[in-house]
Design a protein around this motif. Structure first.
Motif, PDB file in Angstrom:
ATOM      1  N   TRP A 143     113.709  59.474  27.866  1.00 58.42           N
ATOM      2  CA  TRP A 143     114.494  58.242  28.612  1.00 58.42           C
ATOM      3  C   TRP A 143     114.963  59.003  29.720  1.00 58.42           C
ATOM      4  CZ3 TRP A 143     115.181  59.422  22.890  1.00 58.42           C
ATOM      5  CH2 TRP A 143     115.708  61.413  22.448  1.00 58.42           C
ATOM      6  N   ASP A 189     121.310  52.965  20.842  1.00 59.59           N
ATOM      7  CA  ASP A 189     120.459  52.171  21.952  1.00 59.59           C
ATOM      8  C   ASP A 189     121.020  50.151  21.774  1.00 59.59           C
ATOM      9  OD1 ASP A 189     119.214  54.310  21.790  1.00 59.59           O
ATOM     10  OD2 ASP A 189     117.069  53.404  21.664  1.00 59.59           O
ATOM     11  N   THR A 240     110.102  54.753  20.901  1.00 60.96           N
ATOM     12  CA  THR A 240     110.928  55.048  22.065  1.00 60.96           C
ATOM     13  C   THR A 240     109.516  55.909  22.975  1.00 60.96           C
ATOM     14  OG1 THR A 240     112.471  55.248  21.538  1.00 60.96           O
ATOM     15  CG2 THR A 240     112.240  56.510  23.017  1.00 60.96           C
ATOM     16  N   VAL A 300     115.795  53.288  28.763  1.00 59.35           N
ATOM     17  CA  VAL A 300     115.107  54.205  27.575  1.00 59.35           C
ATOM     18  C   VAL A 300     113.795  53.660  27.865  1.00 59.35           C
ATOM     19  CG1 VAL A 300     114.219  54.623  25.081  1.00 59.35           C
ATOM     20  CG2 VAL A 300     116.935  54.404  26.140  1.00 59.35           C
ATOM     21  N   ASP A 351     119.066  46.652  23.578  1.00 61.46           N
ATOM     22  CA  ASP A 351     118.165  45.797  24.097  1.00 61.46           C
ATOM     23  C   ASP A 351     118.710  44.574  24.950  1.00 61.46           C
ATOM     24  OD1 ASP A 351     116.290  44.906  25.366  1.00 61.46           O
ATOM     25  OD2 ASP A 351     115.006  44.693  23.572  1.00 61.46           O
ATOM     26  N   TRP A 395     115.135  49.486  27.809  1.00 61.31           N
ATOM     27  CA  TRP A 395     116.504  49.416  27.631  1.00 61.31           C
ATOM     28  C   TRP A 395     117.488  50.832  27.178  1.00 61.31           C
ATOM     29  CZ3 TRP A 395     112.121  50.133  24.004  1.00 61.31           C
ATOM     30  CH2 TRP A 395     112.473  51.329  23.267  1.00 61.31           C
ATOM     31  N   SER A 399     120.557  53.034  26.497  1.00 60.90           N
ATOM     32  CA  SER A 399     121.193  54.046  25.376  1.00 60.90           C
ATOM     33  C   SER A 399     122.664  54.448  25.866  1.00 60.90           C
ATOM     34  CB  SER A 399     121.195  55.100  24.563  1.00 60.90           C
ATOM     35  OG  SER A 399     119.519  55.360  24.074  1.00 60.90           O
TER      36      SER A 399
END
Length: 290
Positions: free
Chosen positions: A259, A241, A256, A205, A243, A229, A231
């Motif tokens: 992705w 999600d 966001t 992401v 991080d 980050w 998912s």
């Protein structure tokens, strides 16, 4: 909360580039916890052709071509987005991680079928025994998937040092695992590689962090640039999600963009340039409350 996002990418060329063809991923997605209220994209010099399209992953991409000599290319994206706190998820109520591959394969839900593709290798992420071994302490037998993923997220935060400019897009996950240094892109690739090496679906992401933290809150790592980050797909819950750079679950300060399988699918700008020599790249990102 409303946030204004400013993202400027500038290429200063040693000598004028004669032509360039580019694609950018800078349009923010509309999601249950965020809505893009306004967005503009300015390219200098003005492109000969410019067009938007929706890519394979459902992201908005913009392609443009500059067909005249230009000593500099500047791409400026400005957006206003409304962000809400994401709903809390009980990590302990997710299924045992070992059962997830079978649950995904037996499900007829479109989202579960789509998630299967994120279990396999992609250009920047290769599964390996070393990645599975690093992940194992977080994935004890019968441990809930999301609790295990959160533990791995926090271990990466503890074990790895956020160090800008020590890695490049060409740095392999194996090298990051050995050196224990990198940036958000590296840590996201690492965690995705760990999860996929255990047979679990995980995707990359790209996004932003609120540059100015609320009073009394620490500034998150990666807040002065575009952020990244991961998912994890959880049956019946959907995509969740995490991080790894900050060891947290994204909440109201994460925005966001898009992705994909890895960074290559969602890079902010990529293209082909004829001429230009060795360009100097400058990226400026600012995310602040309106």
């Amino acid at each position: 909360m409303k946030l204004r996002v400013q993202h400027t990418t500038t290429y200063d060329y040693d000598e004028p580039a004669s032509t360039s063809h580019n694609q950018v991923h800078l349009a923010l997605r509309d999601l249950p916890w965020q809505k893009c209220l306004q967005r503009e994209l300015h390219v200098t010099p003005a492109p000969e052709d410019i067009a938007e399209h929706v890519d394979y992953f459902g992201n908005i991409a913009t392609s443009f071509a500059i067909l005249e000599p230009h000593p500099q290319l500047k791409v400026h994206a400005s957006s206003v987005i409304e962000v809400h706190k994401r709903p809390a998820i009980n990590l302990l109520q997710s299924p045992a991680w070992e059962k997830v591959p079978q649950l995904n394969e037996s499900s007829l839900a479109p989202e579960a079928i789509d998630a299967i593709q994120y279990r396999f290798d992609s250009p920047f992420i290769r599964r390996s025994p070393a990645l599975a071994e690093y992940a194992r302490p977080s994935f004890a037998a019968s441990r809930p998937l999301l609790a295990a993923a959160m533990d791995l997220t926090q271990r990466i935060k503890r074990d790895f040092k956020y160090t800008p400019k020590v890695t490049t897009i060409a740095t392999s996950i194996e090298e990051v695992l050995r050196s224990r240094h990198g940036v958000c892109q590296d840590f996201s690739h690492l965690q995705i590689g760990c999860l996929r090496s255990l047979g679990l679906p995980a995707r990359y992401v790209s996004g932003y962090l609120d540059t100015d933290p609320p009073p009394g809150k620490p500034k998150l790592l990666g807040a002065d640039a575009s952020h990244a980050w991961i998912s994890v797909y959880c049956p019946k819950t959907g995509w969740v999600d995490f991080d790894p750079t900050n060891g947290i679950q994204p909440a109201g300060r994460h925005v966001t963009i898009c992705w994909g399988r890895d960074y290559g699918d969602v890079s902010p700008i990529r293209g082909v340039v004829l001429g230009g020599g060795d360009p100097k790249l400058t990226v400026e990102v600012d995310v602040r409350p309106v």
